[in-house]
Design a protein around this motif. Structure first.
Motif, mmCIF file in Angstrom:
data_model
loop_
_atom_site.group_PDB
_atom_site.id
_atom_site.type_symbol
_atom_site.label_atom_id
_atom_site.label_comp_id
_atom_site.label_asym_id
_atom_site.label_seq_id
_atom_site.Cartn_x
_atom_site.Cartn_y
_atom_site.Cartn_z
ATOM 1 N N LEU A 418 65.859 60.551 40.588
ATOM 2 C CA LEU A 418 65.053 59.684 41.449
ATOM 3 C C LEU A 418 64.254 58.655 40.659
ATOM 4 O O LEU A 418 64.234 57.471 40.996
ATOM 5 N N THR A 419 63.577 59.091 39.609
ATOM 6 C CA THR A 419 62.656 58.179 38.903
ATOM 7 C C THR A 419 62.840 58.181 37.392
ATOM 8 O O THR A 419 62.034 57.577 36.681
ATOM 9 N N ALA A 420 63.879 58.844 36.903
ATOM 10 C CA ALA A 420 64.086 58.971 35.448
ATOM 11 C C ALA A 420 62.863 59.577 34.773
ATOM 12 O O ALA A 420 62.556 59.289 33.610
ATOM 13 N N LEU A 421 62.127 60.412 35.531
ATOM 14 C CA LEU A 421 60.944 61.144 35.053
ATOM 15 C C LEU A 421 59.778 60.226 34.680
ATOM 16 O O LEU A 421 58.880 60.636 33.935
ATOM 17 N N ASP A 424 54.815 60.871 37.832
ATOM 18 C CA ASP A 424 54.121 62.125 37.521
ATOM 19 C C ASP A 424 54.642 63.288 38.356
ATOM 20 O O ASP A 424 54.777 64.415 37.866
ATOM 21 N N ASP A 425 54.931 63.040 39.632
ATOM 22 C CA ASP A 425 55.437 64.109 40.497
ATOM 23 C C ASP A 425 56.778 64.634 39.997
ATOM 24 O O ASP A 425 57.053 65.840 40.052
ATOM 25 N N ALA A 426 57.615 63.723 39.522
ATOM 26 C CA ALA A 426 58.918 64.139 38.991
ATOM 27 C C ALA A 426 58.741 64.983 37.735
ATOM 28 O O ALA A 426 59.429 65.995 37.540
ATOM 29 N N VAL A 427 57.805 64.575 36.882
ATOM 30 C CA VAL A 427 57.536 65.345 35.659
ATOM 31 C C VAL A 427 57.027 66.740 36.015
ATOM 32 O O VAL A 427 57.456 67.745 35.430
ATOM 33 N N ILE A 503 61.149 65.428 28.558
ATOM 34 C CA ILE A 503 59.777 65.037 28.910
ATOM 35 C C ILE A 503 59.138 64.283 27.747
ATOM 36 O O ILE A 503 58.514 63.229 27.925
ATOM 37 N N SER A 504 59.307 64.820 26.550
ATOM 38 C CA SER A 504 58.748 64.166 25.360
ATOM 39 C C SER A 504 59.351 62.782 25.168
ATOM 40 O O SER A 504 58.645 61.814 24.839
ATOM 41 N N LYS A 548 49.666 60.780 30.318
ATOM 42 C CA LYS A 548 50.909 61.518 30.543
ATOM 43 C C LYS A 548 50.850 62.929 29.961
ATOM 44 O O LYS A 548 51.298 63.898 30.585
ATOM 45 N N THR A 549 50.313 63.046 28.763
ATOM 46 C CA THR A 549 50.234 64.378 28.156
ATOM 47 C C THR A 549 49.279 65.277 28.933
ATOM 48 O O THR A 549 49.491 66.495 29.013
ATOM 49 N N SER A 550 48.245 64.694 29.536
ATOM 50 C CA SER A 550 47.325 65.489 30.356
ATOM 51 C C SER A 550 48.041 66.041 31.585
ATOM 52 O O SER A 550 47.841 67.196 31.977
#
Length: 669
Positions: A418-421, A424-427, A503-504, A548-550
């Motif tokens: 959907l969003t290529a991660l 935030d919701d996808a992550v 994710i990284s 993002k890391t938070s």
């Protein structure tokens, strides 16, 4: 008076005839018993001679074979006679006892009374007759056993040594036939059948120890426990009936369901039957354990003798059918849980199925799968052979794990598609699946430490050695410590590694895009930027990184989050090192200070998760140290080369790289 006298005379004559008949019967029994014992004694003597000849003169095989043939003919006559005498004696004792006490008018076998035991109510003369007959039959079986041991010398003698005890079989067979008249009424209510068999087994088992075991010991019939033989024979009679009547009936119902394509109660009835068998086996095992008899329940041969599930040893196709039904039932229930979004949102409270105290932030869906898997494993433990347990677990347990893996993988792929991660919701959706995978993996890893699973991962040759070594797991080489879940555990590990890396990578790409101007601006290292402690071009990238890391830290479990930030640190280290330090940028003193301030802010982002964040940026931090050197120290570095770098703690840069960095350092007077 005359009529009364005649009547008394008739009664006296009748009593005399009855007494004479009993006396003649007793004399006949004594005579037959003496003849049987004499014949057995003669055959024992013959067997002793044959055994000595076999050892002393192995070349006399033809002679021994000829004598064996004659002895076999004698035994073919003697054994049926001895058994017939024994059966007649049991009938005169009132065996089998009436089973009416076990059933009420409504055929409810769940409420039963104590059944009278004819063996305990024998009078002295009957007890003596029974003991002598029992002793003769035991002697005859021991003779047969010795002959088989001699004849099977050099072959598998376990067949000869572990034959059922004849006297116990003669007790169980008529009792089994009497019970089957009740069983036929309970095909659709198998719980009554199991209740009846268990209560008969329990009510008579003590008499086996008290009355029959001393006779077996006196007959020197080695290796036999009357209690164990009684329980085993009763269970065998039950499984025989089930194989002939109950299972075929249930299978025909399943076939009808399959033919019509309608959902009926056939599968539910099958699973209910399995539940009853497992519960029955546990009660039987408890009956053996509570007797004080020390048995190794890790021995498959013993388990097979006292388990109703031993029926699957001879019918692997029924085991396949059970596995299919069990799997379909589990997947149907899990399908509802997978579709319930609450199971993906709500977290597991505490370590429900594991001793680990780590907070994996796992969703309830992982616990749902683990509960079904634990149920399958628990049912699998009841199977009496390792091969059956392994086959069942591979047929049911592994597909459940694969279904779990497919479920979390699909959710991750949907989020990525959907969003290529970048959202935030996808992550967070991916972190939920990673958490579920890590918790699931940790639990089945812990389970796999049990020898129960280790046995299934070993070959047949290893199993034999394992039974003789309680600490086999420690003794085995690492390559032999495979368990049935190894491949699935590896897939879950690879899944976590892959998606943590993704994710990284997404965060790193975002950081790279936002810091591109910062990397390209080569002139900024030659002048001051007043009023800023950090470069303006880097601020947005640092804010993005921290934001993002938070998000990931909140959503992801602690162990996998370590992998995320370490991977990020390594990636940013490469970006800064290659994009700035290795790009022929000229650094003045002000530029060095500015670069140092930027790194301090960057290290501060990672300082929340480690004490020395600069250690995770090895090349960038060591490059900064070189830039901070004054002119004389820089010259010493160039002259000292590798030795100087090592002495000053710079271990991640080569001499060539160090020289290139120092070459870009501009010293002004």
């Amino acid at each position: 008076m005359e009529e009364e006298a005649k009547r008394m005379v008739r009664v006296s004559k009748r009593n005399l005839r009855l007494w004479r008949r009993k006396w003649l019967g007793w004399r006949r029994f004594v005579f037959m018993q003496e003849m049987h014992m004499l014949a057995i004694k003669t055959l024992k003597t013959t067997e002793g001679i044959l055994a000595s000849i076999t050892k002393a003169h192995p070349q006399w095989k033809q002679l021994v074979s000829a004598v064996d043939h004659r002895v076999d003919r004698a035994l073919a006559i003697l054994r049926p006679q001895a058994i017939a005498e024994h059966r007649a004696l049991l009938t005169s004792l009132g065996w089998p006892p009436p089973l009416s006490a076990f059933t009420s008018s409504n055929s409810d076998a769940s409420t039963v009374n104590q059944v009278p035991n004819p063996l305990l109510s024998m009078q002295t003369d009957l007890k003596l007759r029974y003991s002598e007959n029992f002793f003769a039959l035991c002697n005859l079986q021991e003779l047969q056993r010795k002959r088989k041991v001699r004849q099977l010398e050099g072959h598998d003698r376990e067949v000869a040594l572990r034959q059922p005890l004849w006297v116990i079989e003669e007790l169980v067979n008529p009792l089994s036939l009497a019970s089957q008249r009740h069983f036929s009424k309970w095909i659709d209510k198998p719980e009554f059948i199991f209740t009846l068999v268990y209560k008969i087994t329990r009510d008579f088992v003590d008499s086996m120890d008290e009355l029959l075991q001393p006779l077996v010991d006196e007959a020197m019939l080695l290796g036999y426990s009357c209690r164990e033989e009684w329980i085993s024979a009763m269970v065998t009679s039950l499984t025989t009936y089930m194989a002939k009547e109950i299972f075929p009936s249930y299978i025909s119902q399943l076939d009808e369901e399959s033919a019509t394509g309608t959902q009926s109660s056939a599968r539910i009835s099958w699973l209910h039957l399995i539940d009853l068998m497992i519960a029955f086996d546990k009660r039987i095992k408890s009956l053996v354990e509570n007797s004080g008899v020390l048995l190794s329940f890790d021995d498959d041969d013993i388990m097979q003798k006292i388990s109703s599930l031993a029926i699957f040893c001879d019918r692997p196709d029924w085991l396949d059918l059970w596995a299919e039904i069990e799997l379909d039932d589990a997947l149907d229930k899990l399908k509802l849980d997978i579709q319930n979004e609450n199971y993906w949102v709500k977290k597991v409270e505490g370590a429900v199925l594991s001793s680990y105290t780590d907070d994996y932030k796992s969703p309830l869906i992982s616990n749902s799968f683990l509960r079904h898997l634990a149920s399958v494993i628990d049912r699998c433990r009841s199977l009496p052979r390792v091969s059956l347990r392994s086959k069942f677990l591979r047929s049911v347990g592994l597909p459940i794990i694969r279904n779990f893996f497919d479920s979390i993988l699909i959710r991750c792929q949907e989020a990525e598609g959907l969003t290529a991660l970048t959202d935030d919701d996808a992550v967070l959706k991916v972190t939920i699946s990673v958490n579920a995978a890590h918790y699931f993996e940790s639990v089945i890893k812990e389970w796999s430490e049990d020898v129960f699973f280790l046995e299934m991962g070993m070959g047949e040759d290893d199993e034999a050695g394992m039974k003789s070594n309680a600490n086999i797991y420690e003794a085995l080489p690492e390559s032999s410590r495979r368990v049935i879940f190894d491949d699935e555990i590896k897939k879950l590990e690879e899944f976590r590694t892959e998606w943590v890396e993704k994710i990284s990578l997404v965060i790193l790409r975002g950081f790279d895009a936002l810091s591109r101007d910062y990397m390209k601006n080569k002139k900024q290292w030659q002048k001051d930027e007043e009023g800023w402690t950090v470069s303006k071009a880097l601020v947005e990238a640092l804010n993005y990184l921290q934001s993002k890391t938070s998000v990931v830290e909140v959503g992801l479990n602690g162990r996998d989050f370590v992998g995320v930030w370490r991977s990020l640190a390594a990636g940013i280290d490469r970006l800064l090192y290659n994009g700035i330090l290795m790009s022929n940028v000229k650094f003045h003193r002000s530029g060095v200070d500015r670069f140092g301030n930027d790194l301090d802010v960057l290290f501060g982002v990672f300082g929340s998760w480690c004490l020395r964040p600069e250690g995770f940026f090895p090349k960038t931090s060591e490059g900064q140290k070189l830039l901070k050197l004054d002119k004389n120290e820089a010259e010493e570095c160039k002259v000292g080369g590798k030795k100087w770098l090592k002495e000053n703690g710079l271990r991640h840069l080569s001499v060539t790289e160090a020289e290139k960095i120092l070459k870009n350092r501009v010293f002004t007077s």
